[in-house]
Every structure is written in C-alpha cells, then in structure tokens.
Design a protein around this motif. Sequence first.
Motif, mmCIF file in Angstrom:
data_model
loop_
_atom_site.group_PDB
_atom_site.id
_atom_site.type_symbol
_atom_site.label_atom_id
_atom_site.label_comp_id
_atom_site.label_asym_id
_atom_site.label_seq_id
_atom_site.Cartn_x
_atom_site.Cartn_y
_atom_site.Cartn_z
ATOM 1 N N UNK A 1 0.852 -1.356 -0.112
ATOM 2 C CA UNK A 1 0.166 -0.003 -0.033
ATOM 3 C C UNK A 1 0.949 1.325 -0.101
ATOM 4 N N UNK A 2 2.004 1.207 -0.598
ATOM 5 C CA UNK A 2 3.165 2.333 -0.461
ATOM 6 C C UNK A 2 2.820 3.094 -1.748
ATOM 7 N N UNK A 3 2.491 2.448 -2.819
ATOM 8 C CA UNK A 3 2.433 2.937 -3.959
ATOM 9 C C UNK A 3 3.755 2.772 -4.759
ATOM 10 N N UNK A 4 4.558 2.090 -4.292
ATOM 11 C CA UNK A 4 5.852 1.693 -4.785
ATOM 12 C C UNK A 4 5.762 0.847 -5.876
ATOM 13 N N UNK A 5 6.244 1.239 -7.205
ATOM 14 C CA UNK A 5 6.246 0.371 -8.162
ATOM 15 C C UNK A 5 7.392 -0.693 -8.214
ATOM 16 N N UNK A 6 7.024 -2.045 -8.209
ATOM 17 C CA UNK A 6 7.977 -3.006 -7.822
ATOM 18 C C UNK A 6 8.132 -3.791 -9.372
#
Length: 270
Positions: free
Chosen positions: A239-244
């Motif tokens: 839920x951090x919005x980080x693109x993995x």
Amino acid sequence: MTWTIGDLAVHRIDEIEFPGDTGAWLLPAAPAGIRLHSHSFAFEKDGRKILVDTGVGNGKTRANPVWHGLETGYLDALAAAGFAPDEVDLVLLTHLHTDHVGWNTRERDGEWVPTFPSARYVTARAEREFWAGYAMDEPRRQMFEDSVLPVERAGLLDLVDVPADGVEIVSGVRLLPTPGHTPGHVSVELTSSGETALITGDAVHHPVQFARPEIGASVDIDPAESEKTRRRLMTELADSGTLVLGTHFAPPTGGQLVSHGSGYRFVEGP
C-alpha cells in the motif's frame, strides 16, 4: 516496456523467456505453470546511463542447457533503448549469479572482455567476499572465469559496503540489503519527484511469493533468511504506491503490492 518514475524512464531490456519447466525447478513449492523471464533494467540519472543486472549473456559455456550458448539480440535491444555498450556508465549487480552477470563480458578475439568498457561495475562487498571463500563447483567457477574475473582484472569492479538502511550510489539510486538468496544480495531503489520503484533482483523471483512468502527458491543460499527478507519487503511495500519491478517477472513485469485480506496481493500494471 518502459515505466516512468517521476523524471526517470526505466526500460526493460529483454533477453529470454525461460522454458515452462524452469518454474518447477526454481520454485518447487509454487503452483504449476508459472512463467519466468530474464531481463535487465536501464535508466538515465543525472546524465549517467545505468544498467541493473546483465542477464545470461551470449556464447557462454553453461551446465544449464537453457543458458548454454545463447545467441540473443540483447545488445541490439539495449542500444535501441539508448544504451549502447560504450555509453553505459554504471552497471549495478544485485548479486553474482550466472543469470545476472552474463553480459558483463562478451567474446572478442577468443577472450572475454568487459561489454561496458567505460562503466564501473558495482556490487556489495559482502557478496564478492562470500564467493571468494566459497568452494565453487566447476559450472560456477566457469561463470566467474568468463563473467566476473575479467571485469575485476580490468579494474572496473567496485565493491561497496551496504548498511541496513542501504547506500546511495547516485542521487535517487540506492542499494538496499535483501540477503538470503545470496548473503550480499541487494535490491535497487529508485526515487524521483516523490515516486519510488524497487528492482527486486532475486529477493523475489515471482509474484506468487508475495501471496505465499514461504515459497523459496531451490538455489537460495539461506532459505530462512530469504523468507525473512521477503516478509520484510512485503511489510514495507504494501500500500506504499511503490512500483515493484521484478527481475524475473514475466511481462508486464511491474506492479504494486496491496493488502488483501490477512495477506498481500501483487497488482500488475503501471
């Protein structure tokens, strides 16, 4: 495929799709039929052209028939994205496994020479020191001889200490310790204009490991530490919005980790 993270354009440089039975060998506890790929990521930051991992490589003698004697258009794909070998400034190696260091070198006049002669090659000191003291079998020794040692002998390999909170290599480009698969394994965090991406390396081989982090790879050096790393990453990424961006994730390769019931789910897409 290209993703935009703030002011960064991150390109996936495709090498090969692994055969269908690779998943069963690499992640034996995973559901049948998972797909895995080999690719690199390339981007430009502060005027420096940067490559993360270098795949299997062409023309290498390998015990694994999937990797043996490849002839792919990897360098053409790299150049088409704007990263001709002579223009690459920095090669970040998440770890020193065969399918991550192969294009470190290419054959010239019967010898293996650095593919990126103007670049500094960077990996964690803990990673190189581990393999220096490891009793290698012949296939791994061969890989070091043709893909790691030529870079060292050319004076192009830089070893960095990676503390618990990571180390910044270039502004907005950070190596984060993600041990377990190998002792010095790192992932690469990118930040730009308030947006973040994480290139996994082999801390995670396939999105199924987000749903079931207990699924480890058959080649993990420390399976317990590898699972611990995955669970930590999940907590940090959810839920951090980080693109993995998964180094072995099949297309579309990128996505976000979101909470799902009592666990997590990988949602593919930009």
